[in-house]
Design a protein around this motif. Structure first.
Motif, PDB file in Angstrom:
ATOM      1  N   PRO A  96       0.804  -1.104  -0.110  1.00  0.00           N
ATOM      2  CA  PRO A  96       0.054   0.170   0.040  1.00  0.00           C
ATOM      3  C   PRO A  96       0.921   1.342  -0.025  1.00  0.00           C
ATOM      4  CG  PRO A  96       0.129  -1.009   2.130  1.00  0.00           C
ATOM      5  CD  PRO A  96       0.777  -1.894   1.153  1.00  0.00           C
ATOM      6  N   VAL A  97       0.098   2.361  -0.284  1.00  0.00           N
ATOM      7  CA  VAL A  97       0.741   3.496  -0.168  1.00  0.00           C
ATOM      8  C   VAL A  97       0.187   4.404   1.031  1.00  0.00           C
ATOM      9  CG1 VAL A  97       1.222   5.913  -1.275  1.00  0.00           C
ATOM     10  CG2 VAL A  97       1.000   3.801  -2.631  1.00  0.00           C
ATOM     11  N   LEU A  98       1.132   4.681   1.769  1.00  0.00           N
ATOM     12  CA  LEU A  98       0.854   5.273   3.298  1.00  0.00           C
ATOM     13  C   LEU A  98       1.263   6.654   3.267  1.00  0.00           C
ATOM     14  CD1 LEU A  98      -0.145   5.160   6.136  1.00  0.00           C
ATOM     15  CD2 LEU A  98       2.116   4.364   6.761  1.00  0.00           C
ATOM     16  N   ALA A  99       0.442   7.677   3.268  1.00  0.00           N
ATOM     17  CA  ALA A  99       0.747   9.186   3.666  1.00  0.00           C
ATOM     18  C   ALA A  99       0.872   9.325   4.988  1.00  0.00           C
ATOM     19  CB  ALA A  99      -0.105   9.996   2.879  1.00  0.00           C
ATOM     20  N   LEU A 100       2.077  10.063   5.291  1.00  0.00           N
ATOM     21  CA  LEU A 100       2.126  10.605   6.837  1.00  0.00           C
ATOM     22  C   LEU A 100       2.400  12.220   6.726  1.00  0.00           C
ATOM     23  CD1 LEU A 100       4.820   7.955   7.683  1.00  0.00           C
ATOM     24  CD2 LEU A 100       2.617   7.919   8.102  1.00  0.00           C
ATOM     25  N   ILE A 101       1.592  12.871   7.253  1.00  0.00           N
ATOM     26  CA  ILE A 101       1.427  14.316   7.333  1.00  0.00           C
ATOM     27  C   ILE A 101       1.647  15.146   8.694  1.00  0.00           C
ATOM     28  CG2 ILE A 101       0.299  16.259   6.409  1.00  0.00           C
ATOM     29  CD1 ILE A 101      -1.304  14.359   4.660  1.00  0.00           C
ATOM     30  N   ALA A 102       2.886  15.495   8.644  1.00  0.00           N
ATOM     31  CA  ALA A 102       3.245  16.540  10.143  1.00  0.00           C
ATOM     32  C   ALA A 102       3.345  17.875   9.789  1.00  0.00           C
ATOM     33  CB  ALA A 102       4.449  15.821  10.651  1.00  0.00           C
ATOM     34  N   GLY A 103       3.298  18.717  10.861  1.00  0.00           N
ATOM     35  CA  GLY A 103       3.394  20.134  10.576  1.00  0.00           C
ATOM     36  C   GLY A 103       2.369  20.872   9.971  1.00  0.00           C
ATOM     37  N   THR A 104       1.131  20.325  10.026  1.00  0.00           N
ATOM     38  CA  THR A 104      -0.005  21.096   9.367  1.00  0.00           C
ATOM     39  C   THR A 104      -0.161  22.325  10.295  1.00  0.00           C
ATOM     40  OG1 THR A 104      -1.178  19.196   8.673  1.00  0.00           O
ATOM     41  CG2 THR A 104      -2.727  21.003   9.421  1.00  0.00           C
ATOM     42  N   HIS A 105      -0.130  22.429  11.662  1.00  0.00           N
ATOM     43  CA  HIS A 105       0.123  23.402  12.416  1.00  0.00           C
ATOM     44  C   HIS A 105       1.672  23.600  12.791  1.00  0.00           C
ATOM     45  CE1 HIS A 105      -4.361  22.355  13.291  1.00  0.00           C
ATOM     46  NE2 HIS A 105      -4.262  23.559  12.691  1.00  0.00           N
ATOM     47  N   GLY A 106       2.273  24.810  12.683  1.00  0.00           N
ATOM     48  CA  GLY A 106       3.594  24.986  12.365  1.00  0.00           C
ATOM     49  C   GLY A 106       4.130  24.824  14.029  1.00  0.00           C
ATOM     50  N   GLU A 116       3.292  22.679  16.288  1.00  0.00           N
ATOM     51  CA  GLU A 116       3.155  21.075  16.607  1.00  0.00           C
ATOM     52  C   GLU A 116       4.535  20.322  16.213  1.00  0.00           C
ATOM     53  OE1 GLU A 116      -1.644  21.695  16.224  1.00  0.00           O
ATOM     54  OE2 GLU A 116      -0.620  19.965  15.391  1.00  0.00           O
ATOM     55  N   TYR A 117       5.491  20.501  17.150  1.00  0.00           N
ATOM     56  CA  TYR A 117       6.642  19.746  16.789  1.00  0.00           C
ATOM     57  C   TYR A 117       6.932  18.349  17.010  1.00  0.00           C
ATOM     58  CZ  TYR A 117       8.138  24.967  17.111  1.00  0.00           C
ATOM     59  OH  TYR A 117       8.054  26.211  16.920  1.00  0.00           O
ATOM     60  N   ALA A 118       6.296  17.743  17.932  1.00  0.00           N
ATOM     61  CA  ALA A 118       6.580  16.562  18.186  1.00  0.00           C
ATOM     62  C   ALA A 118       6.305  15.548  16.969  1.00  0.00           C
ATOM     63  CB  ALA A 118       5.961  15.940  19.408  1.00  0.00           C
ATOM     64  N   PRO A 119       5.456  15.638  16.244  1.00  0.00           N
ATOM     65  CA  PRO A 119       5.406  14.861  15.086  1.00  0.00           C
ATOM     66  C   PRO A 119       6.434  15.050  13.930  1.00  0.00           C
ATOM     67  CG  PRO A 119       3.193  15.490  15.597  1.00  0.00           C
ATOM     68  CD  PRO A 119       4.373  16.191  16.286  1.00  0.00           C
ATOM     69  N   VAL A 120       6.923  16.380  13.838  1.00  0.00           N
ATOM     70  CA  VAL A 120       7.934  16.599  12.921  1.00  0.00           C
ATOM     71  C   VAL A 120       9.104  15.954  13.251  1.00  0.00           C
ATOM     72  CG1 VAL A 120       9.242  18.463  12.170  1.00  0.00           C
ATOM     73  CG2 VAL A 120       6.780  19.099  12.496  1.00  0.00           C
ATOM     74  N   LEU A 139      -2.188   9.334   7.633  1.00  0.00           N
ATOM     75  CA  LEU A 139      -2.203   9.554   8.989  1.00  0.00           C
ATOM     76  C   LEU A 139      -1.965  10.974   9.172  1.00  0.00           C
ATOM     77  CD1 LEU A 139       0.266   7.070  10.606  1.00  0.00           C
ATOM     78  CD2 LEU A 139      -2.434   7.163  10.759  1.00  0.00           C
ATOM     79  N   ASP A 140      -2.716  11.771   9.736  1.00  0.00           N
ATOM     80  CA  ASP A 140      -2.565  13.102  10.099  1.00  0.00           C
ATOM     81  C   ASP A 140      -2.049  13.544  11.047  1.00  0.00           C
ATOM     82  OD1 ASP A 140      -2.538  15.962   9.702  1.00  0.00           O
ATOM     83  OD2 ASP A 140      -4.602  16.358  10.066  1.00  0.00           O
ATOM     84  N   LEU A 141      -0.676  13.752  11.483  1.00  0.00           N
ATOM     85  CA  LEU A 141      -0.028  13.711  12.593  1.00  0.00           C
ATOM     86  C   LEU A 141      -0.113  15.082  13.265  1.00  0.00           C
ATOM     87  CD1 LEU A 141       2.912  11.507  11.290  1.00  0.00           C
ATOM     88  CD2 LEU A 141       1.063  10.509  12.916  1.00  0.00           C
ATOM     89  N   HIS A 142      -0.495  15.338  14.438  1.00  0.00           N
ATOM     90  CA  HIS A 142      -0.658  16.666  15.146  1.00  0.00           C
ATOM     91  C   HIS A 142      -0.191  16.582  16.643  1.00  0.00           C
ATOM     92  CE1 HIS A 142      -3.272  19.038  12.677  1.00  0.00           C
ATOM     93  NE2 HIS A 142      -3.444  17.650  12.062  1.00  0.00           N
ATOM     94  N   ALA A 174       4.540   9.140  18.817  1.00  0.00           N
ATOM     95  CA  ALA A 174       4.405   9.556  17.703  1.00  0.00           C
ATOM     96  C   ALA A 174       5.030   8.549  16.791  1.00  0.00           C
ATOM     97  CB  ALA A 174       4.507  10.842  16.962  1.00  0.00           C
ATOM     98  N   GLU A 175       6.312   8.344  16.991  1.00  0.00           N
ATOM     99  CA  GLU A 175       7.234   7.576  16.111  1.00  0.00           C
ATOM    100  C   GLU A 175       7.006   6.096  16.394  1.00  0.00           C
ATOM    101  OE1 GLU A 175      11.968   6.047  15.885  1.00  0.00           O
ATOM    102  OE2 GLU A 175      11.340   7.255  17.684  1.00  0.00           O
TER     103      GLU A 175
END
Length: 368
Positions: free
Chosen positions: A83-93, A95-99, A176-179, A263-264
Motif C-alpha cells: 500500500p501507499v501510506l501518507a504521513l503528514i506532520a506540521g499542519t500547525h507549525g 506542533e513539533y513532536a510529529p515533525v 495519517l494526519d499527525l498533530h 508519534a514515532e
C-alpha cells in the motif's frame, strides 16, 4: 492481475482530476499488486523514487496572490509491492513532536525492506513553522486544517492544501494526519477516530486507531461526509475513499521523548499493521473510549488561568479556568459542559475571543 506503473499513474490522474473538478470522488483503497520485476518508480509532484530507494525534496508552492513556500517531502518507495501510506506532520507549525518523529522514521526506514510506499510530509505549513505561530499561518491568517482541499488560485494556505491533496492524499491508500497540542495547549495524547457510516471503511479506520497504540481514542461521529469543501486533512482523504485518522501526541512546543516517542512508535506500528515492514504491530489494549467532544471557546479577549490539566476528569459545570482582563480582574468563569475528560487545555495566558480554551469528551463504551 499486474498493475503497471502506467495504469497506476492514470488512476492517480483520474482521482486528482475528479478532485480538481469539484468531485473529490470516493473509491475503495487500492493496493498495488505488481511484481518486483515490473515495479515502476513512484512520483509525487517533482519527486520520483525508484523501487528500493528514498528521495527527499520539496513541493514548490509558487507565488500567487501572496508569497510562495516549499513543503519538505520524502518518498520511500519499497522494493516490494504494497500500500501507499501518507504521513503528514506540521499542519500547525508549532506542533513539533510529529515533525521530529518523522525525522527519526526517515533515518531508520530501509526502503529495500519496505513493501509499498511511504510519503512523508515533514512540515506541511512552513510559513507557520518558521514563524512559530499557533493555529494560523502568518501570511494569510488561515488555519491550514480548515481550507482543504485547497485552491490553486487561493492564498498560500489554500495552495499548500491543494498541492498536498493532489500529490500526497490522492495517490495514498491510507492517511495519517499527525498533530500535537499547539504551542499554547497542554494535551494528553489521543486519536480522533472518524466514523463515516461505511462499515468497511469504519472497520479499517478503527483498526488503524488501535494499531497506532495511544490509549485514549475519541470516536469522532460528528462528521458530515457530504460537506464541501472538506476543510480537514483527514476528511479530504475519507471523502476520497481512503481510511484516515488524526493523532495528537505532544504539547506546548516540547520535543521531549514523552511526546516524540508515541508519534514515532505509532508510525512504526502502522507500518507493521499494513505488513509494510517486518514485525507485528503492538496495538493498544483496552483503550479509554471517548465521544461527544466539545471545544470550549473564549467569550472575550483576555488572560486565561486554567484550573485543570490535560487528562483531568471534570464534572458538569466544573471549573476549567478563569478568564481575566488585562488588569487581572475576573471576567468569566469557564466551566465544563458535561461530565468528562479534559483532552487539552490552553496553558499559556493570552487568548482571543472565539479561540479554544479546552476540549472535553465524554466516556464511551467500546464501539461495535
Amino acid at each position: 492481475m499486474t498493475i503497471t506503473g502506467t495504469i497506476l499513474r492514470t488512476a492517480i490522474r483520474m482521482a486528482v482530476g475528479a478532485m480538481l473538478a469539484g468531485g473529490l470522488a470516493a473509491s475503495a483503497p487500492a493496493v498495488a499488486t505488481e511484481d518486483t520485476a515490473t515495479r515502476a518508480a513512484f512520483t509525487a509532484g517533482p519527486l520520483t523514487a525508484a523501487p528500493g530507494t528514498m528521495v527527499s525534496g520539496f513541493l514548490d508552492i509558487a507565488e500567487g496572490v501572496d508569497t510562495g513556500t516549499k513543503v519538505p517531502v520524502t518518498i520511500a518507495h519499497g522494493a516490494k509491492p504494497g500500500p501507499v501510506l501518507a504521513l503528514i506532520a506540521g499542519t500547525h507549525g508549532y506542533e513539533y513532536a510529529p515533525v521530529i518523529a518523522l525525522h527519526r522514521v526517515r533515518r531508520a526506514l530501509d526502503p529495500s525492506l519496505l513493501s509499498g510506499t511511504v510519503i512523508m510530509v515533514h512540515v506541511a505549513n512552513m510559513p507557520s513553522f518558521m514563524e512559530r505561530t499557533v493555529y494560523r499561518g502568518p501570511v494569510d491568517g488561515k488555519n491550514l486544517n480548515r481550507v482543504y482541499p485547497g485552491r490553486a488560485d487561493g492564498t498560500v494556505s489554500d495552495r499548500i492544501a491543494h498541492a498536498i491533496t493532489a500529490y500526497v492524499i490522492a495517490p495514498a491508500d491510507y492517511v495519517l494526519d499527525l498533530h500535537a497540542g499547539d504551542g499554547n495547549e497542554a494535551l494528553r495524547p489521543y486519536i480522533y477516530m472518524p466514523v463515516t457510516g461505511d462499515k468497511a471503511m469504519d472497520r479499517a479506520i478503527r483498526d488503524m486507531a488501535l494499531a497506532f497504540g495511544l490509549d485514549h481514542i475519541v470516536i469522532d461521529d460528528q462528521r458530515d461526509m457530504s460537506a464541501r469543501p472538506t476543510r480537514y486533512t483527514d476528511q479530504t482523504a475519507l471523502v476520497m475513499g481512503k481510511p484516515a485518522i488524526t493523532t495528537e501526541t505532544g504539547q506546548l512546543g516540547s520535543v521531549v521523548e514523552d511526546w516524540v516517542g508515541p508519534a514515532e512508535r505509532g508510525v512504526w506500528n502502522i507500518l507493521r499493521h499494513f505488513s509494510m515492514i517486518p514485525g507485528t504491530a503492538t496495538p493498544v489494549e483496552n483503550p479509554v473510549w471517548l465521544t461527544g467532544y466539545r471545544v470550549v471557546t473564549s467569550p472575550a479577549d483576555g488572560v486565561f488561568i486554567p484550573a485543570v490539566r490535560d487528562g483531568y476528569a471534570v464534572a458538569a459545570g466544573g471549573r476549567l479556568g478563569v478568564l481575566q482582563n488585562l488588569f487581572g480582574e475576573p471576567v468569566a468563569t469557564i466551566r465544563a459542559p458535561f461530565d468528562g475528560i479534559v483532552n487539552y487545555v490552553v496553558a499559556t495566558p493570552p487568548v482571543r475571543r472565539g479561540e479554544p480554551l479546552a476540549m472535553v469528551s465524554r466516556r464511551a463504551d467500546p464501539p461495535d
